[in-house]
Design an enzyme around this catalytic site. Structure first.
Site, PDB file in Angstrom:
ATOM      1  N   LYS A  37       0.654  -1.246  -0.050  1.00 35.54           N
ATOM      2  CA  LYS A  37       0.186  -0.002  -0.032  1.00 35.54           C
ATOM      3  C   LYS A  37       0.705   1.244  -0.220  1.00 35.54           C
ATOM      4  CE  LYS A  37      -1.694   1.629   4.010  1.00 35.54           C
ATOM      5  NZ  LYS A  37      -1.312   2.919   4.305  1.00 35.54           N
ATOM      6  N   ASN A  38       1.972   1.306   0.898  1.00 36.44           N
ATOM      7  CA  ASN A  38       2.621   2.354   1.030  1.00 36.44           C
ATOM      8  C   ASN A  38       3.700   2.645  -0.031  1.00 36.44           C
ATOM      9  OD1 ASN A  38       1.104   3.139   3.214  1.00 36.44           O
ATOM     10  ND2 ASN A  38       2.546   2.172   4.801  1.00 36.44           N
ATOM     11  N   CYS A  64      -4.937  12.559  12.170  1.00 36.13           N
ATOM     12  CA  CYS A  64      -5.452  11.262  12.389  1.00 36.13           C
ATOM     13  C   CYS A  64      -5.560  10.577  13.628  1.00 36.13           C
ATOM     14  CB  CYS A  64      -5.291  10.437  11.258  1.00 36.13           C
ATOM     15  SG  CYS A  64      -3.640   9.512  11.633  1.00 36.13           S
TER      16      CYS A  64
HETATM   17  C1  EPZ Z   1       4.232   6.796   6.295  1.00 36.64           C
HETATM   18  O1  EPZ Z   1       3.629   7.998   7.008  1.00 36.64           O
HETATM   19  C2  EPZ Z   1       3.321   5.683   6.489  1.00 36.64           C
HETATM   20  N1  EPZ Z   1       2.056   6.056   5.620  1.00 36.64           N
HETATM   21  C3  EPZ Z   1       2.737   5.245   7.769  1.00 36.64           C
HETATM   22  O2  EPZ Z   1       1.909   4.094   7.578  1.00 36.64           O
HETATM   23  C4  EPZ Z   1       3.781   4.854   8.460  1.00 36.64           C
HETATM   24  O3  EPZ Z   1       3.375   4.512   9.832  1.00 36.64           O
HETATM   25  C5  EPZ Z   1       4.756   5.943   8.654  1.00 36.64           C
HETATM   26  O4  EPZ Z   1       5.324   6.318   7.298  1.00 36.64           O
HETATM   27  C6  EPZ Z   1       6.239   5.503   9.601  1.00 36.64           C
HETATM   28  O5  EPZ Z   1       6.770   4.415   9.017  1.00 36.64           O
HETATM   29  C7  EPZ Z   1       2.230   6.172   4.114  1.00 36.64           C
HETATM   30  O6  EPZ Z   1       3.597   5.688   3.720  1.00 36.64           O
HETATM   31  C8  EPZ Z   1       1.243   6.485   3.192  1.00 36.64           C
HETATM   32  P1  EPZ Z   1       6.320   9.987   8.864  1.00 36.64           P
HETATM   33  P2  EPZ Z   1       4.141   9.240   7.153  1.00 36.64           P
HETATM   34  O7  EPZ Z   1       6.224  11.297   8.121  1.00 36.64           O
HETATM   35  O8  EPZ Z   1       4.928   9.722   5.832  1.00 36.64           O
HETATM   36  C9  EPZ Z   1       6.471  13.256  12.229  1.00 36.64           C
HETATM   37  C10 EPZ Z   1       0.224   2.835   7.895  1.00 36.64           C
HETATM   38  O9  EPZ Z   1      -0.544   2.190   8.715  1.00 36.64           O
HETATM   39  N2  EPZ Z   1       6.248  14.442  11.061  1.00 36.64           N
HETATM   40  O10 EPZ Z   1       7.689   9.077   8.595  1.00 36.64           O
HETATM   41  O11 EPZ Z   1       3.182  10.350   7.512  1.00 36.64           O
HETATM   42  C11 EPZ Z   1       4.975  12.586  12.261  1.00 36.64           C
HETATM   43  O12 EPZ Z   1       4.200  13.288  13.073  1.00 36.64           O
HETATM   44  C12 EPZ Z   1       0.633   4.252   7.845  1.00 36.64           C
HETATM   45  O13 EPZ Z   1       0.165   2.122   6.685  1.00 36.64           O
HETATM   46  C13 EPZ Z   1       6.772  15.426  11.500  1.00 36.64           C
HETATM   47  O14 EPZ Z   1       6.709  15.888  12.588  1.00 36.64           O
HETATM   48  O15 EPZ Z   1       5.124   9.104   8.313  1.00 36.64           O
HETATM   49  C14 EPZ Z   1       5.377  11.334  13.000  1.00 36.64           C
HETATM   50  O16 EPZ Z   1       5.345  11.339  14.254  1.00 36.64           O
HETATM   51  C15 EPZ Z   1       0.365   4.806   9.142  1.00 36.64           C
HETATM   52  N3  EPZ Z   1       6.472  16.486  10.527  1.00 36.64           N
HETATM   53  C16 EPZ Z   1       6.671  11.000  12.379  1.00 36.64           C
HETATM   54  O17 EPZ Z   1       7.352  12.206  12.001  1.00 36.64           O
HETATM   55  C17 EPZ Z   1       6.699  16.174   8.985  1.00 36.64           C
HETATM   56  O18 EPZ Z   1       6.505  16.905   8.324  1.00 36.64           O
HETATM   57  C18 EPZ Z   1       6.902   9.928  11.438  1.00 36.64           C
HETATM   58  O19 EPZ Z   1       5.948  10.516  10.283  1.00 36.64           O
HETATM   59  C19 EPZ Z   1       6.308  14.766   8.901  1.00 36.64           C
HETATM   60  C20 EPZ Z   1       6.201  13.930   9.639  1.00 36.64           C
END
Ligand code: EPZ
Length: 455
Positions: A36-37, A130
């Site tokens: 998916k991701n 979310c």
């Molecule tokens: C991706 O989300 C995945 N989604 C998530 O999968 C997954 O849990 C996550 O990576 C971590 O592995 C997709 O790929 C569509 P991050 P993403 O940016 O990119 C903080 C599932 O269950 N952050 O790595 O949104 C954020 O709040 C989903 O399939 C900032 O602070 O995750 C989080 O605490 C859920 N500022 C942390 O970093 C930003 O600009 C990691 O988020 C971006 C992120």
């Protein structure tokens, strides 16, 4: 080989429930779907190219359909045949993504990088928070600003435009405060058509990031170092057509491994890339679960004598994946001894603990720490999934619980799992999906077959 029915046969997700009669070992082969991701971000990546893009092994998921709707709204043509998606963004000219769609699908925000790179302007609604956290996009925005974009957020919309007169982003050296998957993907796509070299430091190393880089390189991009903390992108002016296959879904495969472990089952999973699952495989082996690489691209899980307690700390890849934390909490709930789960990636991702306690687990949560005291047996009950992986944890728990478990919140499950219940049925799970009325559903009672699954 029995094949799985396609999505349109499934009843409306949010009105249906899953019923599971637990305590039955599973047996057979499960085919793992595309990731998916990865599929979602590859679809966004196709915006970078004005020629035909064929993407294979695309999972049948509500999120994929929604990403398709976002791309169509931008003027992109899409056609799906089974697990093949043909995309052509030649006539993509609209820089404004539809509010109601983007706010429902966080991954569509990552397309801002490709839209800006291709059109020099983008209006992207903020994805918003979310169930699992606030999910800010500051790292995405700061990276785009470093590449010469002016970005303003007004009325929930991220308005970005390229400042340079030639309308191209400029290569830049960017350090990410944290290795965000989404920010790495957004900026990698933006840099692909930028003028000059971009270096992303402290970049995310997830397999889906590598898959996106490989996809872009298959269209003529120049991306190096994906999978390490430093990614270098030499911008190019134009990309060409491609025919690319999405990697298998490591989180779907991991969920089936946990389902196999909690039911003491003998399951064969393929296709998988074992390297993508190392933290999951090692943790299961630490718990006493035998896992073998029986053939290339496949994993076999065998019944464990006992399930030992273990501690988990979620981390960016190659650490233990946060997306596997919930299914593992269900498993640790029936392990022998006490386990500690420390969720370090998302600030609100332990909500499934209370629903697992409804099934007889003994879990206490304090902040981002869950303290799991193993119990001999769970007992079935009506429960509600609060997000995608939480719903999967309840399915896993239901497979082990005595009696019947009824799970609501399938709209989350279907966003990220490609016909999970049908795949489990075909290896012996006593599981059925019921529509709201409990009668118009697809009632598939499964005998003790061990037929393998194909899509
Ligand atoms: C991706 O989300 C995945 N989604 C998530 O999968 C997954 O849990 C996550 O990576 C971590 O592995 C997709 O790929 C569509 P991050 P993403 O940016 O990119 C903080 C599932 O269950 N952050 O790595 O949104 C954020 O709040 C989903 O399939 C900032 O602070 O995750 C989080 O605490 C859920 N500022 C942390 O970093 C930003 O600009 C990691 O988020 C971006 C992120």
């Amino acid at each position: 080989m029995s094949s799985l029915p396609d999505a349109k046969l499934l009843p409306e997700a949010d009105s249906s429930v899953l019923q599971i009669w637990g305590g039955h070992p599973l047996r057979g082969h499960i085919k793992v779907s595309g990731a998916k991701n990865s599929a979602l971000v590859l679809m966004a990546g196709a915006l970078l190219c004005s020629e035909d893009c064929r993407i294979r092994n695309v999972p049948l998921l509500a999120d994929v359909e929604r990403m398709g709707q976002v791309l169509s709204a931008l003027g992109v043509s899409l056609e799906r045949n089974g697990d093949i998606l043909d995309i052509n963004a030649r006539d993509f000219s609209t820089s404004k993504a539809p509010y109601e769609l983007v706010t429902q699908l966080r991954a569509s925000f990552f397309a801002i990088g490709a839209i800006l790179a291709r059109l020099g302007v983008a209006q992207m609604p903020l994805p918003g928070g979310c169930a699992i956290g606030a999910r800010p996009v500051d790292l995405h925005v700061r990276g785009l600003q470093a590449m010469g974009a002016e970005v303003q957020i007004e009325h929930g919309i991220c308005n970005a435009h390229v400042l340079s007169s030639d309308g191209r982003l400029k290569g830049a050296k960017i350090y990410l405060d944290s290795p965000s998957v989404g920010a790495t993907e957004t900026l990698m796509m933006a840099a692909t058509l930028a003028d000059g070299e971009t270096i992303l430091d402290n970049a995310a190393r997830e397999p889906e990031v590598v898959d996106l880089a490989n996809f872009c390189n298959s269209m003529g991009a120049k991306i190096q170092g994906a999978g390490t903390s430093t990614i270098t992108i030499q911008g190019v002016r134009k990309l060409h057509s491609t025919d690319y296959t999405v990697i298998p879904d490591r989180i779907e495969a991991g969920t089936f491994l946990v389902a196999g472990a909690i039911t003491r089952s003998d399951l064969l999973l393929s296709p998988v890339v074992p390297e993508h699952l190392l933290p999951v495989i090692f943790k299961l082996q630490e718990m006493g679960v035998p896992i073998v690489e029986e053939a290339p691209n496949s994993l076999r899980i065998l019944p464990a004598d006992t399930l030992k307690a273990a501690d988990i700390e979620t981390l960016p890849h190659p650490g233990f994946p946060t997306d596997m934390q919930a299914p593992f909490m269900a498993l640790l709930a029936v392990a022998e001894g006490d386990s500690l789960i420390n969720e370090t990636v998302f600030e609100n991702r332990l909500r499934h603990a209370s629903e697992l306690n409804r099934l007889g687990a003994d879990i206490r949560v304090k902040g981002n720490i869950a303290f799991v005291r193993g119990v001999p047996l769970l007992s079935g009950a009506p429960v509600l999934g609060s997000d995608l992986r939480a719903a999967a944890a309840l399915v896993v728990a239901g497979l082990a619980a005595s009696g019947k478990t009824t799970i609501k919140g399938l709209q989350f499950l279907d966003r990220g799992y490609d016909r999970l219940d049908l795949k489990l049925q075909q290896v012996g799970a006593k599981i059925q999906r019921l529509g709201e009325t409990g009668t118009d559903a697809e009632l598939i009672e499964n005998g003790n077959n061990s037929a393998s699954v194909s899509t």
